[in-house]
Scaffold this motif. Sequence first.
Motif, PDB file in Angstrom:
ATOM      1  N   ASP A 160       0.841  -1.200   0.000  1.00  0.00           N
ATOM      2  CA  ASP A 160       0.000   0.000   0.000  1.00  0.00           C
ATOM      3  C   ASP A 160       0.876   1.249   0.000  1.00  0.00           C
ATOM      4  O   ASP A 160       2.044   1.222   0.408  1.00  0.00           O
ATOM      5  CB  ASP A 160      -0.923   0.020   1.216  1.00  0.00           C
ATOM      6  N   HIS A 161       0.283   2.351  -0.415  1.00  0.00           N
ATOM      7  CA  HIS A 161       0.991   3.626  -0.535  1.00  0.00           C
ATOM      8  C   HIS A 161       0.252   4.687   0.276  1.00  0.00           C
ATOM      9  O   HIS A 161      -0.987   4.754   0.253  1.00  0.00           O
ATOM     10  CB  HIS A 161       1.058   4.045  -2.009  1.00  0.00           C
ATOM     11  N   VAL A 162       1.020   5.515   0.990  1.00  0.00           N
ATOM     12  CA  VAL A 162       0.456   6.596   1.806  1.00  0.00           C
ATOM     13  C   VAL A 162       1.073   7.919   1.371  1.00  0.00           C
ATOM     14  O   VAL A 162       2.291   8.011   1.175  1.00  0.00           O
ATOM     15  CB  VAL A 162       0.736   6.355   3.305  1.00  0.00           C
ATOM     16  N   ILE A 163       0.252   8.955   1.233  1.00  0.00           N
ATOM     17  CA  ILE A 163       0.732  10.320   1.005  1.00  0.00           C
ATOM     18  C   ILE A 163       0.823  10.998   2.366  1.00  0.00           C
ATOM     19  O   ILE A 163      -0.146  11.011   3.131  1.00  0.00           O
ATOM     20  CB  ILE A 163      -0.211  11.089   0.070  1.00  0.00           C
ATOM     21  N   VAL A 164       1.999  11.556   2.667  1.00  0.00           N
ATOM     22  CA  VAL A 164       2.266  12.125   3.992  1.00  0.00           C
ATOM     23  C   VAL A 164       2.709  13.574   3.835  1.00  0.00           C
ATOM     24  O   VAL A 164       3.440  13.918   2.901  1.00  0.00           O
ATOM     25  CB  VAL A 164       3.383  11.329   4.719  1.00  0.00           C
TER      26      VAL A 164
ATOM     27  N   ASN B  39      -2.103   2.338  -5.909  1.00  0.00           N
ATOM     28  CA  ASN B  39      -2.079   1.642  -4.619  1.00  0.00           C
ATOM     29  C   ASN B  39      -2.172   2.583  -3.421  1.00  0.00           C
ATOM     30  O   ASN B  39      -1.968   2.162  -2.275  1.00  0.00           O
ATOM     31  CB  ASN B  39      -0.824   0.767  -4.499  1.00  0.00           C
ATOM     32  N   THR B  40      -2.470   3.870  -3.649  1.00  0.00           N
ATOM     33  CA  THR B  40      -2.622   4.814  -2.538  1.00  0.00           C
ATOM     34  C   THR B  40      -3.851   4.446  -1.710  1.00  0.00           C
ATOM     35  O   THR B  40      -4.934   4.246  -2.256  1.00  0.00           O
ATOM     36  CB  THR B  40      -2.749   6.262  -3.044  1.00  0.00           C
ATOM     37  N   LYS B  41      -3.673   4.382  -0.393  1.00  0.00           N
ATOM     38  CA  LYS B  41      -4.769   3.989   0.497  1.00  0.00           C
ATOM     39  C   LYS B  41      -5.023   4.997   1.612  1.00  0.00           C
ATOM     40  O   LYS B  41      -6.008   4.879   2.326  1.00  0.00           O
ATOM     41  CB  LYS B  41      -4.466   2.626   1.139  1.00  0.00           C
TER      42      LYS B  41
ATOM     43  N   ARG C 277     -10.799  20.468   3.910  1.00  0.00           N
ATOM     44  CA  ARG C 277     -11.955  20.206   3.033  1.00  0.00           C
ATOM     45  C   ARG C 277     -11.492  19.767   1.640  1.00  0.00           C
ATOM     46  O   ARG C 277     -12.084  18.862   1.035  1.00  0.00           O
ATOM     47  CB  ARG C 277     -12.829  21.448   2.938  1.00  0.00           C
ATOM     48  N   LEU C 278     -10.441  20.407   1.137  1.00  0.00           N
ATOM     49  CA  LEU C 278      -9.938  20.036  -0.186  1.00  0.00           C
ATOM     50  C   LEU C 278      -9.304  18.648  -0.160  1.00  0.00           C
ATOM     51  O   LEU C 278      -9.453  17.873  -1.116  1.00  0.00           O
ATOM     52  CB  LEU C 278      -8.924  21.077  -0.674  1.00  0.00           C
ATOM     53  N   ILE C 279      -8.604  18.312   0.920  1.00  0.00           N
ATOM     54  CA  ILE C 279      -8.010  16.976   1.020  1.00  0.00           C
ATOM     55  C   ILE C 279      -9.114  15.925   1.135  1.00  0.00           C
ATOM     56  O   ILE C 279      -9.009  14.832   0.559  1.00  0.00           O
ATOM     57  CB  ILE C 279      -7.050  16.882   2.217  1.00  0.00           C
TER      58      ILE C 279
ATOM     59  N   ASP D 216     -10.923   7.380  -3.150  1.00  0.00           N
ATOM     60  CA  ASP D 216     -11.417   6.336  -2.248  1.00  0.00           C
ATOM     61  C   ASP D 216     -10.315   5.872  -1.297  1.00  0.00           C
ATOM     62  O   ASP D 216      -9.987   4.687  -1.209  1.00  0.00           O
ATOM     63  CB  ASP D 216     -11.966   5.144  -3.048  1.00  0.00           C
ATOM     64  N   VAL D 217      -9.734   6.841  -0.581  1.00  0.00           N
ATOM     65  CA  VAL D 217      -8.667   6.539   0.377  1.00  0.00           C
ATOM     66  C   VAL D 217      -9.023   7.129   1.740  1.00  0.00           C
ATOM     67  O   VAL D 217      -9.877   8.017   1.851  1.00  0.00           O
ATOM     68  CB  VAL D 217      -7.303   7.098  -0.090  1.00  0.00           C
ATOM     69  N   LEU D 218      -8.360   6.638   2.784  1.00  0.00           N
ATOM     70  CA  LEU D 218      -8.554   7.164   4.127  1.00  0.00           C
ATOM     71  C   LEU D 218      -7.875   8.516   4.279  1.00  0.00           C
ATOM     72  O   LEU D 218      -6.829   8.775   3.678  1.00  0.00           O
ATOM     73  CB  LEU D 218      -7.983   6.196   5.159  1.00  0.00           C
TER      74      LEU D 218
END
Length: 385
Positions: free
Chosen positions: A90-94, A135-137, A155-157, A165-167
């Motif tokens: 899985d991939h996460v944007i931080v 694969n971003t989750k 709000r934009l995020i 469709d990610v957390l």
Amino acid sequence: MRTKTALIHGGKTTDPLTGAVTPPIYQTSTYKQDGIGNLREGYEYSRTANPTRTALETLIADIEGGASGFAFGSGMAAISTILMLMKSGDHVIVGSDVYGGTYRVFNRVFQSLGLEATFVDTADTQAVREALQPNTKMIYVETPTNPLLNVTDMRLIRAIADEADVLFVVDNTFMTPYFQNPIELGADYVLHSATKYLGGHSDVVAGLVVARTEELGERLAFLQNSVGAVLGPQDSFLVVRGIKTLAVRMEAIEANALALVDYLTKHEAVSRVLHPSVGSEEAKRVHLSQARGFGGMIAFDVGSAEAAELVVAKTKYFTLAESLGAVESLISVPARMTHASIPAERRLELGITDGLVRISVGLEDVQDLIEDLEQALATVATIPN
């Protein structure tokens, strides 16, 4: 129920057995069952649930406006359990300038377990969109960030998270539930290092998470019970006690912080001051659209590592220490303390310079704090050019 009232009357903090207005410390590991599986009030084993921890968990859920709350042994335990919602690949944007411990756990712990992470400026929604992968989750943000106080439009995020469709996870440690409630703005999970403002007295280490929905809460409850990094009853008691005075502490801390920002922005030894109240007009607009105050964290740049070391060495009322959010004012140099785990070239790229000083404003008389900074900053002029 308004926020100040909820801080005192929220959750299940009155003991149902005796009526005690302060939740008792249930210092027990297990509970008598009235027959196999016939539990009293659902309590079986204190890793799974403890009445004192329940008091804290229901309180934080109420004041953050979520469905369920969870208390962990530290802020990093809370973050790590959130990341266990992910799986290998899985991939996460931080957010790019998150707390150094958060950066470290992504890069040196979960990366080795197969979790991918991309660090971007989450205030730049185009950068967030471009970082999305098949694969971003999850999108994980701090707002304001630690230590540069950058602001992300939640709000934009949320809109981007819906499209992909990610957390969407928000670390709300700096603002606290008194000033900001990310779940109202669409966060799926909001977390806190409760060691900081929620505990408020430098006497407890704890982490909290609130889930937006029951289904999201069930996923985290399984992990909390399975992994077991739970908060003990005495520490749960201390955080409940701290939360009850959060409103009056945050109001006084913010008043002191605003006076210090005004002082620092006029000082010739300070090249920049970072605080949500003095950001760009756009950043201030976004912040005020989602928060009810500016908080008590300030960063300012004195130009060099030597100057920063002199300032922190000379202060008397600002205690040189890790952490933040206490009744006493704390001072630190992020590049050498809280964010030392981030590579030097990456720190400079972000703007976490060697001369950056971070202060957590406390409850002292603000004139004493100003005079303390004045005499400390005067030493910067003694450094040869």
